[in-house]
Design a protein around this motif. Structure first.
Motif, short mmCIF file in Angstrom:
data_model
loop_
_atom_site.label_atom_id
_atom_site.label_comp_id
_atom_site.label_asym_id
_atom_site.label_seq_id
_atom_site.Cartn_x
_atom_site.Cartn_y
_atom_site.Cartn_z
N HIS A 175 49.79 39.14 26.06
CA HIS A 175 48.98 38.25 26.89
C HIS A 175 48.04 39.07 27.78
O HIS A 175 48.46 40.04 28.41
N PRO A 176 46.76 38.69 27.82
CA PRO A 176 45.79 39.48 28.60
C PRO A 176 46.17 39.64 30.07
O PRO A 176 45.82 40.66 30.68
N TRP A 177 46.86 38.69 30.67
CA TRP A 177 47.27 38.81 32.07
C TRP A 177 48.49 39.71 32.24
O TRP A 177 48.85 40.08 33.35
N LEU A 178 49.19 40.03 31.15
CA LEU A 178 50.46 40.74 31.25
C LEU A 178 50.45 42.11 30.59
O LEU A 178 51.21 43.00 30.97
N LYS A 179 49.60 42.30 29.60
CA LYS A 179 49.74 43.44 28.68
C LYS A 179 49.63 44.80 29.36
O LYS A 179 50.18 45.76 28.86
N ASP A 180 48.97 44.89 30.52
CA ASP A 180 48.83 46.19 31.17
C ASP A 180 49.84 46.41 32.29
O ASP A 180 49.78 47.42 33.00
N LEU A 181 50.77 45.49 32.47
CA LEU A 181 51.76 45.64 33.54
C LEU A 181 52.95 46.47 33.06
O LEU A 181 53.27 46.46 31.87
N PRO A 182 53.61 47.20 33.98
CA PRO A 182 54.86 47.87 33.57
C PRO A 182 55.90 46.83 33.18
O PRO A 182 56.07 45.82 33.86
N MET A 183 56.55 47.08 32.03
CA MET A 183 57.57 46.16 31.52
C MET A 183 58.86 46.95 31.33
O MET A 183 58.86 47.98 30.69
N CYS A 184 59.95 46.44 31.90
CA CYS A 184 61.24 47.11 31.74
C CYS A 184 62.23 46.18 31.08
O CYS A 184 62.32 45.00 31.41
N ASP B 259 72.53 49.91 24.45
CA ASP B 259 72.63 51.34 24.72
C ASP B 259 71.25 51.94 24.48
O ASP B 259 70.30 51.22 24.13
N LEU B 260 71.15 53.26 24.64
CA LEU B 260 69.84 53.90 24.55
C LEU B 260 69.18 53.63 23.20
O LEU B 260 67.97 53.36 23.13
N MET B 261 69.98 53.65 22.13
CA MET B 261 69.40 53.42 20.81
C MET B 261 68.88 52.00 20.68
O MET B 261 67.83 51.76 20.08
N GLY B 262 69.59 51.08 21.29
CA GLY B 262 69.16 49.67 21.30
C GLY B 262 67.83 49.52 22.01
O GLY B 262 66.94 48.80 21.55
N TYR B 263 67.68 50.22 23.13
CA TYR B 263 66.41 50.15 23.87
C TYR B 263 65.28 50.76 23.05
O TYR B 263 64.16 50.23 23.03
N GLU B 264 65.58 51.85 22.38
CA GLU B 264 64.55 52.49 21.56
C GLU B 264 64.02 51.51 20.51
O GLU B 264 62.81 51.39 20.30
N LYS B 265 64.94 50.78 19.88
CA LYS B 265 64.55 49.79 18.87
C LYS B 265 63.72 48.67 19.48
O LYS B 265 62.73 48.23 18.89
N GLU B 266 64.13 48.20 20.64
CA GLU B 266 63.39 47.08 21.26
C GLU B 266 62.00 47.53 21.70
O GLU B 266 61.04 46.77 21.60
N ILE B 267 61.91 48.75 22.21
CA ILE B 267 60.58 49.26 22.61
C ILE B 267 59.68 49.32 21.38
O ILE B 267 58.53 48.90 21.43
N ALA B 268 60.23 49.82 20.27
CA ALA B 268 59.42 49.92 19.04
C ALA B 268 59.00 48.52 18.58
O ALA B 268 57.85 48.30 18.19
N LEU B 269 59.93 47.57 18.65
CA LEU B 269 59.63 46.19 18.25
C LEU B 269 58.49 45.63 19.10
O LEU B 269 57.50 45.09 18.58
N LEU B 270 58.59 45.79 20.42
CA LEU B 270 57.59 45.21 21.32
C LEU B 270 56.26 45.95 21.19
O LEU B 270 55.20 45.32 21.23
N ARG B 271 56.31 47.25 21.03
CA ARG B 271 55.07 48.00 20.82
C ARG B 271 54.38 47.56 19.53
O ARG B 271 53.17 47.49 19.46
N GLY B 272 55.19 47.23 18.54
CA GLY B 272 54.65 46.74 17.27
C GLY B 272 53.86 45.45 17.46
O GLY B 272 52.83 45.25 16.83
N PHE B 273 54.32 44.57 18.34
CA PHE B 273 53.62 43.31 18.60
C PHE B 273 52.26 43.55 19.22
O PHE B 273 51.33 42.78 19.02
N GLY C 204 50.40 46.70 20.20
CA GLY C 204 49.57 47.87 20.38
C GLY C 204 50.30 48.78 21.37
O GLY C 204 51.18 49.49 20.96
N GLU C 205 49.98 48.69 22.66
CA GLU C 205 50.55 49.65 23.60
C GLU C 205 51.05 49.08 24.93
O GLU C 205 50.43 49.33 25.95
N PRO C 206 52.12 48.31 24.99
CA PRO C 206 52.61 47.99 26.32
C PRO C 206 53.35 49.20 26.89
O PRO C 206 53.58 50.16 26.18
#
Ligand code: FE
Ligand code: FE
Ligand code: ZN
Length: 267
Positions: free
Chosen positions: A229-238, A244-258, A260-262
Motif C-alpha cells: 500500500h502506498p501509505w504503508l510500503k515505506d514504513l518500518p514493519m516488524c 523462530d528465526l527461520m520462520g521469520y526469515e521465511k515470512e520476510i522473504a514472503l512479504l518481500r516477494g509481494f 519489492g522492498e519493504p
C-alpha cells in the motif's frame, strides 16, 4: 541484534528495552551503542523500534504502578538517546475500570512528564486489540491521547495488524477504508511503524493472539495488499508472529516477494 536481522534479510528490527514482563534493564555500553548506530547506517537500515515492557501501565489505578511506568518511560527515553533518531513504542495502558477518559488523561500526563524538547526519539502509541480495559482500541482514543500531549511532534502511532483486526477494523476486507479512517481520526503522517501479525481470532474479537502470516483470519492476500500500500510500503514493519528465526526469515522473504522492498525483521 542488527546482525541477526541482516542474517535473515531484515533492514529494521524491534527489541525490548528490558525484560518484557519485568523491570530490570542492562547497563548501556556507549561503545556498543556506537557500533550499532554505525552498522545501521552502513547497512541502510530504516528506523528501529524499541518496545517498552508489557507491564508498563501509566494509567493504572494504583499510584505505585503509575510511578513505575513514569520511571521506566523516563529511563528508557534517556537510554534511547544513545541511538538517536529511532522509535520507542509502548502499549498505552489499561484503565482498569477508571474509564477510558481517565485512562487517556493519565497516559497523556505521563508523556507530558517524560518528554523533553531535546530528545531525538519518536514515541509511538500502539493500536490495541481492546482486550480487558485497554486504552487505544479505537483510533479516536489514540487521537485523544495525542491531543493532550504538549510535545506532539515527538509522538506517533504504531499500527499492529492483529490488534486493529481484533479491535474490529476490517483491514482484510477494507484496507483502504480503515486507512482513510485512520487518516481522518489521527492523520496518516502520524503513522510511523507497523507490526505485521496475522490473528488467531475473528474480526472484532478483542483477543490479541498473534498468528503466523497467512495462517490466521487476516490471511496472506491481505498482507500482500498491506505491504504494497502506498501509505504503508515505506514504513518500518516488524513481525511479532509466533516463530523462530527461520520462520521469520521465511515470512520476510514472503512479504518481500509481494512488495519489492519493504523493510522487515523479527520482533
Ligand atoms: Fe506491542
Ligand atoms: Fe504489536
Ligand atoms: Zn499483540
Amino acid at each position: 541484534m542488527g546482525k541477526e536481522a541482516l542474517s535473515i534479510e531484515g533492514n529494521t528490527f524491534q527489541f525490548f528495552t528490558r525484560n518484557p514482563r519485568g523491570s530490570r534493564s542492562k547497563k548501556i555500553d556507549p561503545e556498543d551503542a556506537e557500533a550499532l548506530c554505525r552498522l545501521l547506517r552502513e547497512k541502510g537500515f530504516g528506523p528501529i523500534i524499541a518496545h517498552a515492557p508489557y507491564t508498563l501501565n501509566p494509567c493504572s489505578a494504583d499510584a505505585h504502578t503509575r510511578e513505575f511506568a513514569l520511571e521506566t518511560l523516563a529511563d528508557d527515553l534517556f537510554r534511547m538517546e544513545y541511538i538517536p533518531g529511532n522509535l520507542y513504542n509502548f502499549h498505552p495502558g489499561s484503565h482498569v475500570g477508571q474509564g477510558a477518559e481517565e485512562g487517556i488523561r493519565l497516559i497523556a500526563d505521563a508523556l507530558n512528564k517524560v518528554l523533553k524538547p531535546e530528545m531525538h526519539t519518536t514515541v509511538l502509541l500502539e493500536t490495541m486489540a481492546g482486550k480487558g480495559s485497554e486504552v487505544g482500541r479505537t483510533f479516536e482514543e489514540l487521537r485523544a491521547v495525542l491531543d493532550r500531549v504538549e510535545l506532539s511532534e515527538k509522538m506517533g502511532v504504531c499500527l499492529d495488524t492483529c490488534h486493529v483486526h481484533d479491535a474490529g477494523y476490517d483491514i482484510a476486507g477494507n484496507l483502504d477504508g480503515v486507512l482513510r479512517e485512520f487518516d481522518r481520526c489521527i492523520g496518516i503522517e502520524k503513522l510511523k511503524a507497523l507490526h505485521i501479525n496475522d490473528s488467531k481470532n475473528p474480526l472484532g474479537s478483542h483477543k490479541d493472539r498473534h498468528e503466523k502470516i497467512g495462517l490466521g483470519n487476516i490471511g496472506e492476500e491481505a498482507f500482500s495488499r498491506i505491504v504494497r500500500h502506498p501509505w504503508l510500503k515505506d514504513l518500518p514493519m516488524c513481525l511479532e508472529t509466533p516463530n523462530d528465526l527461520m520462520g521469520y526469515e521465511k515470512e520476510i522473504a514472503l512479504l518481500r516477494g509481494f512488495s519489492g522492498e519493504p523493510c522487515l525483521s523479527e520482533g
